[in-house]
Design an enzyme around this catalytic site. Structure first.
Site, PDB file in Angstrom:
ATOM      1  N   CYS A  98       0.832  -1.208   0.000  1.00 49.57           N
ATOM      2  CA  CYS A  98       0.000   0.000   0.000  1.00 49.57           C
ATOM      3  C   CYS A  98       0.867   1.258   0.000  1.00 49.57           C
ATOM      4  O   CYS A  98       1.705   1.444   0.884  1.00 49.57           O
ATOM      5  CB  CYS A  98      -0.932   0.014   1.207  1.00 49.57           C
ATOM      6  SG  CYS A  98      -1.981   1.491   1.263  1.00 49.57           S
ATOM      7  N   HIS A 168       3.564  -6.302  -7.226  1.00 43.68           N
ATOM      8  CA  HIS A 168       3.147  -5.146  -8.022  1.00 43.68           C
ATOM      9  C   HIS A 168       4.430  -4.544  -8.596  1.00 43.68           C
ATOM     10  O   HIS A 168       5.323  -4.153  -7.847  1.00 43.68           O
ATOM     11  CB  HIS A 168       2.415  -4.121  -7.160  1.00 43.68           C
ATOM     12  CG  HIS A 168       1.960  -2.925  -7.933  1.00 43.68           C
ATOM     13  ND1 HIS A 168       0.649  -2.751  -8.321  1.00 43.68           N
ATOM     14  CD2 HIS A 168       2.642  -1.865  -8.422  1.00 43.68           C
ATOM     15  CE1 HIS A 168       0.546  -1.617  -9.010  1.00 43.68           C
ATOM     16  NE2 HIS A 168       1.761  -1.072  -9.082  1.00 43.68           N
ATOM     17  N   ASN A 199       1.451  -8.464 -11.086  1.00 42.54           N
ATOM     18  CA  ASN A 199       0.402  -7.458 -10.956  1.00 42.54           C
ATOM     19  C   ASN A 199       0.931  -6.106 -11.442  1.00 42.54           C
ATOM     20  O   ASN A 199       2.086  -5.777 -11.223  1.00 42.54           O
ATOM     21  CB  ASN A 199      -0.024  -7.377  -9.477  1.00 42.54           C
ATOM     22  CG  ASN A 199      -0.941  -6.213  -9.166  1.00 42.54           C
ATOM     23  OD1 ASN A 199      -0.645  -5.407  -8.293  1.00 42.54           O
ATOM     24  ND2 ASN A 199      -2.047  -6.095  -9.862  1.00 42.54           N
ATOM     25  N   GLU A 201      -0.554  -2.763 -14.350  1.00 48.08           N
ATOM     26  CA  GLU A 201      -0.661  -2.246 -15.721  1.00 48.08           C
ATOM     27  C   GLU A 201      -1.174  -3.284 -16.721  1.00 48.08           C
ATOM     28  O   GLU A 201      -0.787  -3.292 -17.894  1.00 48.08           O
ATOM     29  CB  GLU A 201       0.700  -1.685 -16.161  1.00 48.08           C
ATOM     30  CG  GLU A 201       0.645  -0.453 -17.051  1.00 48.08           C
ATOM     31  CD  GLU A 201      -0.005   0.764 -16.397  1.00 48.08           C
ATOM     32  OE1 GLU A 201      -0.556   1.589 -17.143  1.00 48.08           O
ATOM     33  OE2 GLU A 201       0.024   0.898 -15.153  1.00 48.08           O
ATOM     34  N   ARG A 224      -6.966  -2.128 -11.498  1.00 47.61           N
ATOM     35  CA  ARG A 224      -7.691  -1.068 -12.203  1.00 47.61           C
ATOM     36  C   ARG A 224      -8.239  -1.531 -13.549  1.00 47.61           C
ATOM     37  O   ARG A 224      -9.311  -1.096 -13.982  1.00 47.61           O
ATOM     38  CB  ARG A 224      -6.780   0.147 -12.379  1.00 47.61           C
ATOM     39  CG  ARG A 224      -6.400   0.818 -11.064  1.00 47.61           C
ATOM     40  CD  ARG A 224      -5.379   1.921 -11.266  1.00 47.61           C
ATOM     41  NE  ARG A 224      -4.156   1.416 -11.872  1.00 47.61           N
ATOM     42  CZ  ARG A 224      -3.306   2.133 -12.604  1.00 47.61           C
ATOM     43  NH1 ARG A 224      -3.557   3.412 -12.817  1.00 47.61           N
ATOM     44  NH2 ARG A 224      -2.223   1.591 -13.105  1.00 47.61           N
TER      45      ARG A 224
END
Length: 308
Positions: A98, A168, A199, A201, A224
């Site tokens: 986060c 990410h 993870n 894009e 997203r």
């Protein structure tokens, strides 16, 4: 290929999980994080963020849900992890990714990527406390300000007992700005023996294939991109992208969830937020967003969604 729906704070709540897993293509969902500070939280907190616990930890479509915890204290994280799985969570995920300033200031999320020993201590405590039949997984970024500790951090998570690591492919400093550095996930993948999930894009089937190739990971997590194209998981598996008329039906259905659920007061902001993502894939979403941009109540917004 295994596809997971990402935890997105304030966006992918149980209502969105229900809707997206009904569309299909997901093997697992991870919840928005449960913030752990200095106590064992009561069951009601877990039920509020993960109502699926009341139905064997499954969405209405039957997709397993894993509770995510965020914090810095190994002991309290371990206690709450045990509680999460006892209530029905399909394993527990630990948040080391986060980027939010408020979270990082209180030593949670991505800031822990500066402290490899802390990562080890947290995962080790949780893995020791949670029964081996339940998975303990971790989600990390490539680093805080830079990528210098990316491999060391992943190795620490593995050594501490993490069953799987989701990466990410950006640092905290890089936020959500393109590109995602999928090749860095490959570097990690080559160093650890536990499964790694890529993870960042992934907006299309082409992105998913490129990510798999560059990251050396078969399994992916969608964030997203899943909001911009609601059937993205199915598209990655070979389906056609959803048309705008189908998306409008989803928007109306989501309105029903939000208005009559316990989050009605957030509805105007939530629907605008979702349209903000949909604009990436649908020009009609931009027009609709402009139409409702200044509206403040569900009563004003709903007619705009249902008009032909």
């Amino acid at each position: 290929m295994h596809i997971t729906l990402a935890p997105m704070e304030g966006v992918v709540d149980h209502l969105m999980r229900d809707m997206l897993t009904r569309i299909g293509g997901y093997d697992l969902c991870v919840t928005e994080f449960v913030r752990i500070v200095d106590q064992l939280l009561p069951p009601k907190v877990f039920y509020r963020l993960c109502p699926e616990l009341k139905q064997q930890g499954l969405t209405s479509a039957g997709t397993p849900v894993r509770v995510q915890l965020l914090g810095q204290d190994p002991g309290y994280l371990a206690e709450n992890a045990v509680r999460a799985v006892s209530l029905g969570s399909h394993g527990v995920d630990l948040n080391f990714g986060c980027p939010a300033k408020t979270v990082n200031k209180s030593k949670g999320g991505a800031v822990l990527l500066k402290e490899t020993r802390s990562l080890y201590a947290i995962v080790s405590a949780v893995r020791s406390a949670v029964d081996k039949q339940h998975m303990v997984t971790a989600k990390m970024r490539l680093g805080f300000e830079d990528k210098a500790l990316a491999i060391d951090n992943a190795l620490a998570l593995e050594a501490a007992g993490a069953d799987l690591i989701t990466v990410h492919a950006r640092t905290k400093a890089e936020g959500y700005k393109p590109p995602a550095y999928w090749d860095w996930i490959a570097r990690i993948r080559e160093q650890v023996s536990v499964p790694v999930v890529a993870n960042g894009e992934i907006w299309s089937r082409a992105d998913a294939l490129a990510c798999q190739q560059q990251s050396l990971c078969e399994d992916i997590m969608l964030g997203r991109g899943a909001l911009a194209l609601p059937n993205l998981a199915q598209v990655i598996r070979g389906a056609s992208p959803m048309g705008w008329d189908e998306v409008k039906v989803l928007l109306v259905n989501y309105s029903g969830y939000e208005i009559y659920g316990d989050k009605g007061r957030y509805y105007p902001n939530r629907i605008k937020q979702w349209l903000g993502y949909l604009k990436r894939q649908y020009s009609e979403a931009h027009q609709l967003f402009e139409q409702i941009r200044t509206l403040k109540t569900a009563g004003e917004i709903l007619p705009c969604l249902t008009q032909r």
